[in-house]
Design an enzyme around this catalytic site. Structure first.
Site, PDB file in Angstrom:
ATOM      1  N   ARG A 130       0.841  -1.217   0.000  1.00 11.19           N
ATOM      2  CA  ARG A 130       0.000   0.000   0.000  1.00 11.19           C
ATOM      3  C   ARG A 130       0.869   1.258   0.000  1.00 11.19           C
ATOM      4  O   ARG A 130       1.863   1.350   0.709  1.00 11.19           O
ATOM      5  CB  ARG A 130      -0.893   0.009   1.241  1.00 11.19           C
ATOM      6  CG  ARG A 130      -1.647   1.334   1.395  1.00 11.19           C
ATOM      7  CD  ARG A 130      -2.859   1.217   2.258  1.00 11.19           C
ATOM      8  NE  ARG A 130      -2.561   0.970   3.659  1.00 11.19           N
ATOM      9  CZ  ARG A 130      -3.498   0.793   4.590  1.00 11.19           C
ATOM     10  NH1 ARG A 130      -4.785   0.811   4.256  1.00 11.19           N
ATOM     11  NH2 ARG A 130      -3.166   0.572   5.836  1.00 11.19           N
ATOM     12  N   ARG A 163       2.779   4.057   4.891  1.00 12.04           N
ATOM     13  CA  ARG A 163       2.424   4.356   6.274  1.00 12.04           C
ATOM     14  C   ARG A 163       3.380   3.641   7.228  1.00 12.04           C
ATOM     15  O   ARG A 163       3.762   2.495   6.975  1.00 12.04           O
ATOM     16  CB  ARG A 163       0.985   3.898   6.555  1.00 12.04           C
ATOM     17  CG  ARG A 163      -0.051   4.916   6.194  1.00 12.04           C
ATOM     18  CD  ARG A 163      -1.451   4.392   6.248  1.00 12.04           C
ATOM     19  NE  ARG A 163      -1.815   3.684   7.471  1.00 12.04           N
ATOM     20  CZ  ARG A 163      -3.052   3.252   7.732  1.00 12.04           C
ATOM     21  NH1 ARG A 163      -4.021   3.451   6.860  1.00 12.04           N
ATOM     22  NH2 ARG A 163      -3.320   2.602   8.844  1.00 12.04           N
ATOM     23  N   ARG A 174      -1.416  -5.703  14.035  1.00 13.91           N
ATOM     24  CA  ARG A 174      -2.731  -5.115  13.718  1.00 13.91           C
ATOM     25  C   ARG A 174      -3.741  -6.203  13.389  1.00 13.91           C
ATOM     26  O   ARG A 174      -4.919  -6.110  13.731  1.00 13.91           O
ATOM     27  CB  ARG A 174      -2.600  -4.128  12.554  1.00 13.91           C
ATOM     28  CG  ARG A 174      -1.876  -2.847  12.986  1.00 13.91           C
ATOM     29  CD  ARG A 174      -1.380  -2.065  11.815  1.00 13.91           C
ATOM     30  NE  ARG A 174      -2.453  -1.481  11.054  1.00 13.91           N
ATOM     31  CZ  ARG A 174      -2.362  -1.149   9.767  1.00 13.91           C
ATOM     32  NH1 ARG A 174      -1.225  -1.352   9.113  1.00 13.91           N
ATOM     33  NH2 ARG A 174      -3.377  -0.625   9.152  1.00 13.91           N
TER      34      ARG A 174
HETATM   35  P1  ADP Z   1      -8.305  -0.439   4.445  1.00 15.79           P
HETATM   36  O1  ADP Z   1      -8.878   0.953   4.347  1.00 15.79           O
HETATM   37  O2  ADP Z   1      -9.357  -1.479   4.694  1.00 15.79           O
HETATM   38  O3  ADP Z   1      -7.156  -0.543   5.406  1.00 15.79           O
HETATM   39  P2  ADP Z   1      -7.283   0.104   1.732  1.00 15.79           P
HETATM   40  O4  ADP Z   1      -8.490   0.580   1.009  1.00 15.79           O
HETATM   41  O5  ADP Z   1      -6.286   1.136   2.140  1.00 15.79           O
HETATM   42  O6  ADP Z   1      -7.709  -0.802   3.008  1.00 15.79           O
HETATM   43  O7  ADP Z   1      -6.587  -1.011   0.812  1.00 15.79           O
HETATM   44  C1  ADP Z   1      -5.378  -1.670   1.226  1.00 15.79           C
HETATM   45  C2  ADP Z   1      -4.475  -1.912   0.011  1.00 15.79           C
HETATM   46  O8  ADP Z   1      -5.072  -2.898  -0.848  1.00 15.79           O
HETATM   47  C3  ADP Z   1      -4.270  -0.670  -0.855  1.00 15.79           C
HETATM   48  O9  ADP Z   1      -2.938  -0.679  -1.320  1.00 15.79           O
HETATM   49  C4  ADP Z   1      -5.274  -0.843  -2.005  1.00 15.79           C
HETATM   50  O10 ADP Z   1      -4.808  -0.228  -3.204  1.00 15.79           O
HETATM   51  C5  ADP Z   1      -5.344  -2.362  -2.147  1.00 15.79           C
HETATM   52  N1  ADP Z   1      -6.696  -2.859  -2.502  1.00 15.79           N
HETATM   53  C6  ADP Z   1      -7.892  -2.380  -2.059  1.00 15.79           C
HETATM   54  N2  ADP Z   1      -8.918  -3.110  -2.555  1.00 15.79           N
HETATM   55  C7  ADP Z   1      -8.361  -4.092  -3.303  1.00 15.79           C
HETATM   56  C8  ADP Z   1      -8.882  -5.184  -4.078  1.00 15.79           C
HETATM   57  N3  ADP Z   1     -10.213  -5.410  -4.144  1.00 15.79           N
HETATM   58  N4  ADP Z   1      -8.001  -6.003  -4.710  1.00 15.79           N
HETATM   59  C9  ADP Z   1      -6.650  -5.770  -4.619  1.00 15.79           C
HETATM   60  N5  ADP Z   1      -6.103  -4.769  -3.921  1.00 15.79           N
HETATM   61  C10 ADP Z   1      -6.926  -3.928  -3.277  1.00 15.79           C
HETATM   62  P1  AMP Z   2      -6.711   2.703  10.131  1.00 16.25           P
HETATM   63  O1  AMP Z   2      -6.327   3.869   9.286  1.00 16.25           O
HETATM   64  O2  AMP Z   2      -8.202   2.508  10.223  1.00 16.25           O
HETATM   65  O3  AMP Z   2      -5.977   1.439   9.738  1.00 16.25           O
HETATM   66  O4  AMP Z   2      -6.255   3.061  11.624  1.00 16.25           O
HETATM   67  C1  AMP Z   2      -4.889   3.282  11.961  1.00 16.25           C
HETATM   68  C2  AMP Z   2      -4.687   3.183  13.469  1.00 16.25           C
HETATM   69  O5  AMP Z   2      -5.449   4.186  14.139  1.00 16.25           O
HETATM   70  C3  AMP Z   2      -5.128   1.873  14.119  1.00 16.25           C
HETATM   71  O6  AMP Z   2      -4.145   0.851  14.011  1.00 16.25           O
HETATM   72  C4  AMP Z   2      -5.355   2.322  15.566  1.00 16.25           C
HETATM   73  O7  AMP Z   2      -4.136   2.482  16.265  1.00 16.25           O
HETATM   74  C5  AMP Z   2      -5.961   3.704  15.397  1.00 16.25           C
HETATM   75  N1  AMP Z   2      -7.446   3.661  15.325  1.00 16.25           N
HETATM   76  C6  AMP Z   2      -8.217   3.949  14.238  1.00 16.25           C
HETATM   77  N2  AMP Z   2      -9.524   3.827  14.532  1.00 16.25           N
HETATM   78  C7  AMP Z   2      -9.583   3.453  15.847  1.00 16.25           C
HETATM   79  C8  AMP Z   2     -10.641   3.143  16.755  1.00 16.25           C
HETATM   80  N3  AMP Z   2     -11.933   3.200  16.366  1.00 16.25           N
HETATM   81  N4  AMP Z   2     -10.324   2.773  18.009  1.00 16.25           N
HETATM   82  C9  AMP Z   2      -9.050   2.727  18.421  1.00 16.25           C
HETATM   83  N5  AMP Z   2      -8.002   2.982  17.628  1.00 16.25           N
HETATM   84  C10 AMP Z   2      -8.254   3.353  16.338  1.00 16.25           C
END
Ligand code: ADP
Ligand code: AMP
Length: 224
Positions: A130, A163, A174
């Site tokens: 990502r 990230r 996670r």
């Molecule tokens: P989340 O918000 O659930 O953490 P993201 O939307 O950031 O997930 O997606 C995580 C990674 O997977 C990103 O690099 C994105 O481009 C990729 N990705 C998202 N959906 C798909 C899919 N359906 N198939 C393959 N890769 C995907």
């Molecule tokens: P995300 O972008 O949703 O993957 O969140 C990144 C990080 O933010 C997580 O790994 C947690 O440390 C924190 N976080 C996001 N949403 C929450 C929540 N609802 N409760 C507690 N921690 C959160």
């Protein structure tokens, strides 16, 4: 028109942010992503950011008492009065209970909880590749969804970054936190009849089509 009060649930990397970008546009909903709110707070060095940073860096959850008030306040904003798309909240059963109590005190209720399901192996593949634009928040994948020009955002040419919590050791933590603390929400919302499940292993456009069709159907039901 009935309110559309939606929650996206799923493991980290399931594609919640990717789908949210499309769904919020389809249905004109404000996008409330806890992770984005917290990352902005960390970058600005606010009190919330200072409290949250250590937990986020370790891949753990920020304590419920730190996050619940922030999100419930955000839901009171005018732009969320007709509906919202929450991503990353609730992440624990106490957060879900607090949200439910708050909405019902306002005479509101959830429309649906959209679960995007993917395997742990797929999560690891996705999070390792990502890349995000620090400026626009647009999400890419080096292999599955690359930008037109390597390392820069299609929208405005800003630099793409990895990230801090997408490093291998943190990803494992996670995932463990998801299974322990967030997955119980699947039963919680299933028992309330709110859960809708989507196969997140399908390509992004296909996942989107299915979610959009489901929301459109829910909206029709709500307005009957
Ligand atoms: P989340 O918000 O659930 O953490 P993201 O939307 O950031 O997930 O997606 C995580 C990674 O997977 C990103 O690099 C994105 O481009 C990729 N990705 C998202 N959906 C798909 C899919 N359906 N198939 C393959 N890769 C995907
Ligand atoms: P995300 O972008 O949703 O993957 O969140 C990144 C990080 O933010 C997580 O790994 C947690 O440390 C924190 N976080 C996001 N949403 C929450 C929540 N609802 N409760 C507690 N921690 C959160």
């Amino acid at each position: 028109m009935a309110e559309l009060n939606l929650i996206l649930v799923g493991p980290p990397g399931a594609g919640k942010g990717t789908q949210a970008e499309r769904i919020t546009e389809d249905f004109n909903l404000p996008y409330i992503a806890t992770g984005n709110i917290l990352r902005a707070a960390v970058a600005e060095g606010t009190e919330l950011g200072l409290k949250a940073k250590g937990f986020m860096d370790a891949g753990g959850l920020v304590p419920d008492d730190v996050i619940i008030g922030v999100i419930l306040d955000r839901l009171q904003a005018e732009d969320a009065a007709e509906g919202f798309l929450l991503d990353g909240f609730p992440r624990t059963v106490p957060q879900a209970e607090a949200l439910g109590a708050d909405l019902s005190s306002l005479g509101r209720q959830l429309t649906a909880v959209l679960l995007i399901d993917v395997s742990d192996d797929e999560v690891i593949r996705r999070l390792s590749g990502r890349r995000v634009s620090a400026k626009t928040g647009r999400v890419y994948h080096v292999e599955f969804d690359p930008p037109k020009n390597e390392g820069v955002c299609d929208v405005d040419g800003s630099r793409l970054i990895q990230r801090d919590d997408d490093k291998p050791e943190t990803i494992k933590n996670r995932l463990a936190v998801y299974h322990e603390q967030t997955e119980p929400l699947v039963d919680f919302y299933s028992n309330l009849g709110l859960l809708r499940r989507f196969d997140g292993s399908r390509p992004p456009a296909e996942v989107h089509d299915r979610i959009r069709a489901q929301i459109a159907a829910l909206r029709v039901e709500g307005s009957l």
